[in-house]
Design a protein around this motif. Sequence first.
Motif, short mmCIF file in Angstrom:
data_model
loop_
_atom_site.label_atom_id
_atom_site.label_comp_id
_atom_site.label_asym_id
_atom_site.label_seq_id
_atom_site.Cartn_x
_atom_site.Cartn_y
_atom_site.Cartn_z
N SER A 127 2.79 3.14 63.38
CA SER A 127 3.95 4.02 63.21
C SER A 127 4.86 3.54 62.09
CB SER A 127 4.75 4.07 64.52
OG SER A 127 5.24 2.78 64.83
N VAL A 128 4.44 2.48 61.36
CA VAL A 128 5.34 1.82 60.41
C VAL A 128 4.76 1.81 59.00
CG1 VAL A 128 6.46 -0.35 59.83
CG2 VAL A 128 6.34 0.38 62.20
N SER A 129 5.62 2.09 58.03
CA SER A 129 5.30 1.91 56.61
C SER A 129 6.09 0.69 56.13
CB SER A 129 5.72 3.13 55.79
OG SER A 129 5.01 4.27 56.18
N LEU A 130 5.40 -0.27 55.54
CA LEU A 130 6.02 -1.46 54.98
C LEU A 130 6.11 -1.28 53.47
CD1 LEU A 130 7.01 -4.40 55.38
CD2 LEU A 130 4.65 -5.11 55.01
N ILE A 131 7.33 -1.32 52.94
CA ILE A 131 7.58 -1.03 51.52
C ILE A 131 8.15 -2.29 50.86
CG2 ILE A 131 8.88 0.41 49.91
CD1 ILE A 131 8.85 2.51 52.30
N MET A 132 7.46 -2.77 49.83
CA MET A 132 7.85 -4.02 49.16
C MET A 132 7.88 -3.82 47.65
SD MET A 132 5.49 -6.65 51.42
CE MET A 132 3.95 -5.90 50.92
N PRO A 133 9.06 -3.89 47.03
CA PRO A 133 9.11 -3.88 45.57
C PRO A 133 8.36 -5.10 45.03
CG PRO A 133 11.27 -3.48 46.47
CD PRO A 133 10.40 -3.90 47.60
N PHE A 134 7.59 -4.91 43.99
CA PHE A 134 6.74 -5.97 43.47
C PHE A 134 7.17 -6.33 42.06
CE2 PHE A 134 3.11 -7.39 40.99
CZ PHE A 134 2.58 -8.38 41.79
N GLU A 135 7.33 -7.62 41.85
CA GLU A 135 7.51 -8.16 40.51
C GLU A 135 6.43 -9.21 40.33
OE1 GLU A 135 11.47 -9.61 40.24
OE2 GLU A 135 12.35 -7.65 40.57
N ASN A 136 5.96 -9.37 39.15
CA ASN A 136 4.87 -10.30 38.88
C ASN A 136 5.38 -11.74 39.05
OD1 ASN A 136 2.47 -11.42 38.17
ND2 ASN A 136 2.51 -10.74 36.05
N ASP A 137 5.55 -12.13 40.31
CA ASP A 137 6.12 -13.42 40.68
C ASP A 137 5.06 -14.18 41.48
OD1 ASP A 137 7.32 -15.44 42.26
OD2 ASP A 137 9.22 -14.39 42.34
N LEU A 138 4.59 -15.29 40.93
CA LEU A 138 3.51 -16.04 41.58
C LEU A 138 3.90 -16.52 42.98
CD1 LEU A 138 0.66 -17.08 41.33
CD2 LEU A 138 1.57 -19.13 40.21
N GLY A 139 5.14 -16.95 43.17
CA GLY A 139 5.59 -17.39 44.49
C GLY A 139 5.54 -16.27 45.50
N GLN A 140 5.97 -15.08 45.09
CA GLN A 140 5.93 -13.91 45.96
C GLN A 140 4.48 -13.57 46.33
OE1 GLN A 140 7.03 -10.33 43.83
NE2 GLN A 140 7.55 -9.23 45.68
N ILE A 141 3.61 -13.58 45.36
CA ILE A 141 2.20 -13.25 45.60
C ILE A 141 1.58 -14.26 46.57
CG2 ILE A 141 -0.08 -13.08 44.52
CD1 ILE A 141 1.48 -12.11 41.96
N LYS A 142 1.86 -15.54 46.37
CA LYS A 142 1.30 -16.58 47.25
C LYS A 142 1.82 -16.42 48.68
CE LYS A 142 0.32 -20.22 43.91
NZ LYS A 142 0.67 -21.58 43.47
N ALA A 143 3.11 -16.14 48.85
CA ALA A 143 3.68 -15.99 50.19
C ALA A 143 3.05 -14.80 50.92
CB ALA A 143 5.19 -15.82 50.11
N VAL B 51 5.61 -1.44 45.38
CA VAL B 51 6.23 -0.53 44.44
C VAL B 51 6.56 -1.29 43.16
CG1 VAL B 51 8.08 1.13 44.05
CG2 VAL B 51 7.27 0.72 46.37
N VAL B 52 6.11 -0.76 42.03
CA VAL B 52 6.35 -1.41 40.73
C VAL B 52 7.22 -0.49 39.87
CG1 VAL B 52 4.21 -2.73 40.78
CG2 VAL B 52 4.23 -0.50 39.69
N THR B 53 7.96 -1.14 38.96
CA THR B 53 8.84 -0.37 38.07
C THR B 53 8.53 -0.59 36.60
OG1 THR B 53 10.47 -2.13 38.16
CG2 THR B 53 10.74 -0.33 39.74
N SER B 54 7.43 -1.30 36.30
CA SER B 54 7.05 -1.50 34.89
C SER B 54 5.53 -1.51 34.77
CB SER B 54 7.61 -2.82 34.35
OG SER B 54 6.88 -3.92 34.86
N GLU B 55 5.03 -1.19 33.60
CA GLU B 55 3.59 -1.20 33.36
C GLU B 55 3.02 -2.61 33.53
OE1 GLU B 55 1.14 0.99 33.03
OE2 GLU B 55 2.58 2.58 33.41
N LEU B 56 3.75 -3.62 33.11
CA LEU B 56 3.29 -5.00 33.24
C LEU B 56 3.11 -5.36 34.72
CD1 LEU B 56 2.58 -7.67 31.83
CD2 LEU B 56 5.00 -8.28 31.99
#
Length: 140
Positions: free
Chosen positions: A17-33, A53-58
């Motif tokens: 019943s849940v949608s989990l929404i996470m803004p994404f930035e190319n951050d290695l620490g975030q990806i590892k966690a 969710v991303v806000t840039s092509e990179l």
Amino acid sequence: MPQPDVTEFGTPSNDGSVSLIMPFENDLGQIKAWSAALGSGTMFETGMEIFLVVTSELDRVAAERVLDSWYRQYRVASRLVVALSDAGARAPYAAGAAAATRDHLIFLDAGCFPTDGGSLSALISALDDPHRNRVVAGII
């Protein structure tokens, strides 16, 4: 708000019943966690749909690699939402919400990811409790 551009990685289950929404930035620490939480099974029993969710092509290119890796390694289905705009810091949350299909939304920032399944499961149980009108959770 126009419908955001969404790319699927796998097919999410329809039993949550849940949608989990996470803004994404190319951050290695975030990806590892996030990868560690997925590897520990934190996300598997929840049945939620996951959006980055991303806000840039990179960031889009990096996120595609991450989601593809998560799907191949953990079989976690997810969706990539592209919100390329200058609409402000909250635009990724709005784009993720527009793409979500579940009754409840959980928004997480980069440094705010549950490291154990218990806390996430407790939150989802509270959301699914028919005797509750509203659940508000956050970090102070």
